[in-house]
Design an enzyme around this catalytic site. Structure first.
Site, short mmCIF file in Angstrom:
data_model
loop_
_atom_site.label_atom_id
_atom_site.label_comp_id
_atom_site.label_asym_id
_atom_site.label_seq_id
_atom_site.Cartn_x
_atom_site.Cartn_y
_atom_site.Cartn_z
N SER A 1 -135.02 -66.34 -97.05
CA SER A 1 -136.43 -66.71 -96.90
C SER A 1 -136.60 -68.17 -96.50
O SER A 1 -136.19 -68.59 -95.44
CB SER A 1 -137.16 -66.38 -98.20
OG SER A 1 -138.55 -66.53 -98.06
N ASP B 1 -142.30 -68.94 -92.52
CA ASP B 1 -141.02 -69.41 -93.07
C ASP B 1 -139.89 -68.64 -92.42
O ASP B 1 -140.11 -67.89 -91.46
CB ASP B 1 -141.00 -69.29 -94.60
CG ASP B 1 -141.04 -67.85 -95.08
OD1 ASP B 1 -141.51 -66.99 -94.32
OD2 ASP B 1 -140.62 -67.58 -96.22
#
Length: 446
Positions: free
Chosen positions: A106, A245
């Site tokens: 992530s 992200d």
């Protein structure tokens, strides 16, 4: 029962250090294959899982290890290559596969990586299933007979399928023509997807953070470093900025003046827009959601509930209450009438549709939401320290809460990864939040 390997978002850690090692990931693939696809069959007669990844250099190694584990369990694998986490959730459901797997850490730096799973319904796995996988990992790894081994194939046009899905969540009667948008893909999984989505809906797109090299994911760009986006929006005289992200499930936005809007503010815009077409029963935040959002929703007649920190827990409360909208200040936003999981691109499209319908900018749409100043103080404590048994600390917390009344909030919680106690105070004035947080933190021994 406590989880041994899985955290709040799958298995994650430093590459080369347990559990993010090739041997463990192969065993994880085998264990998941035996648990997730019990009795499941595809049209080809054997279970199939989809594997996607972000742009980290370690993704190649971990993808091969996972593929080997699933094959040993007799599971066919479809490889999607670099794809956003929510894309894997969508494609797993759309293609009627048994499970989806994402190799990503992530928003973390490239040295980290992780594995997370989606069910056949495109939702994150419940704790009970993760515990079953963990139990299977600790058992000896086997292998099906050679004629039962799984095969691996490439999923053709995975990017194109997902781009079309994202566009389908934007109202047919609207478009983005006339908007200049800077899109920051964090050198991550959406680098070759996000710019196309907004361009194909009519926007003029300036792309940054779209040159991944295996090592630069989230490095000074993306939702966790929005300053780069803010500067790009101002220097290019753009109307808006969108930052994702590394795996594109988070969203942060920037207006023409370079002002940054977090997940709490964007959730407010989404709820406000939905109310224009009908009532909104409620929305879900987390323990960290700014109190101003809760107050604003109350004034709007919208219910509000707090979940534990983590988008998986936000989703659980949303389902329990039958609500469609929720999110975190970090930028994880969920609209369950659009997707089964948090999706940065889809969330951006919901915000953009709201701005288009209102013919207003972000500042105007958020004009009535004034976030409370927050002060967060971390204090080191001995391992295993239980703050609820510290009488002085509890007494000070209660005293501060009485003084704040309805004008603020106190949150004390232990870190899940290191021996720290986090003290957070919200108040209408920044100096009040800071002084009261300091009062509480000072009760903890240095």
């Amino acid at each position: 029962m406590a989880r041994k390997y899985f955290g709040t978002d799958g298995v994650r850690g430093l590459v080369g250090v347990a559990p993010i090692t090739p041997d463990f990931v192969m065993r994880l693939g085998y264990a998941a294959g035996t648990v997730l696809v019990k009795g499941a069959k595809s049209s080809s007669g054997r279970p199939v899982v989809l594997i996607g990844k972000d742009t980290r250099i370690s993704g190649y190694m971990l993808e091969a290890a996972l593929e080997a584990g699933f094959s040993a369990a007799g599971v066919d694998v479809m490889l999607a290559g670099p794809m956003p986490t929510p894309a894997i959730a969508y494609l797993t459901r759309a293609l009627r596969l048994q499970a989806g797997v994402v190799i990503s850490a992530s928003h973390n730096p490239f040295q980290d990586n992780g594995i997370k799973f989606f069910s056949e319904h495109g939702t994150k796995l419940p704790d009970a299933v993760e515990l079953e996988i963990e139990a299977a990992i600790d058992q000896p790894m086997g292998c099906v007979p050679s004629d039962k081994l799984g095969r691996a194939t490439r999923l053709r046009d995975a990017q194109g399928r997902y781009i079309e899905f994202c566009k389908s969540t934007f109202p047919n009667e609207l478009d983005l023509r006339g908007l200049k948008i800077v899109v920051d893909s964090a050198n991550g999984a959406a680098y070759n997807i996000a710019p196309h989505v907004f361009h194909e809906l009519g926007a003029e797109v300036i792309s940054i953070g779209a040159q991944p090299d295996g090592f630069n994911i989230n490095d000074g760009v993306g939702a966790t470093a929005p300053k780069a986006l803010s500067e790009a929006v101002v220097s290019n005289k753009a109307d808006l900025g969108i930052a994702l992200d590394g795996d594109a499930d988070r969203l942060i936005m920037v207006d023409a003046n370079g002002r940054i809007y977090n997940g709490d503010e964007l959730l407010y815009v989404m709820v406000r827009d939905r109310m224009a077409t009908g009532p909104v029963a409620g929305a879900v935040g987390t323990l960290m959601t700014n109190m101003a959002l809760e107050v604003a929703f109350k004034q709007m007649g919208v219910g509000f509930a707090r979940a534990k920190v983590g988008d998986r827990y936000v989703l659980e409360v949303m389902k329990e209450r039958g609500w469609l909208l929720g999110g975190e200040g970090s930028g994880h936003l969920l609209a369950l009438d659009k997707h089964t999981t948090g999706d940065g691109i889809v969330s951006a499209l919901q915000v953009l549709s709201a701005l288009k319908r209102d013919n207003k900018g972000l500042a105007e749409c958020c004009a009535e939401l004034k976030l409370y100043p927050q002060t967060l103080i971390n204090k080191k404590v001995p391992a295993g320290f239980d703050w609820t048994k510290d009488a002085a600390l509890v007494a000070e917390k209660e005293a501060v809460e009485r003084e704040l009344g309805d004008g603020g909030r106190v949150l004390i919680r232990a870190s899940g990864t290191e021996p720290l106690i986090r003290v957070m105070v919200e108040a209408k004035e920044a100096d009040v939040a800071e002084s009261m947080a300091r009062r509480i933190a000072d009760k903890l021994a240095a």
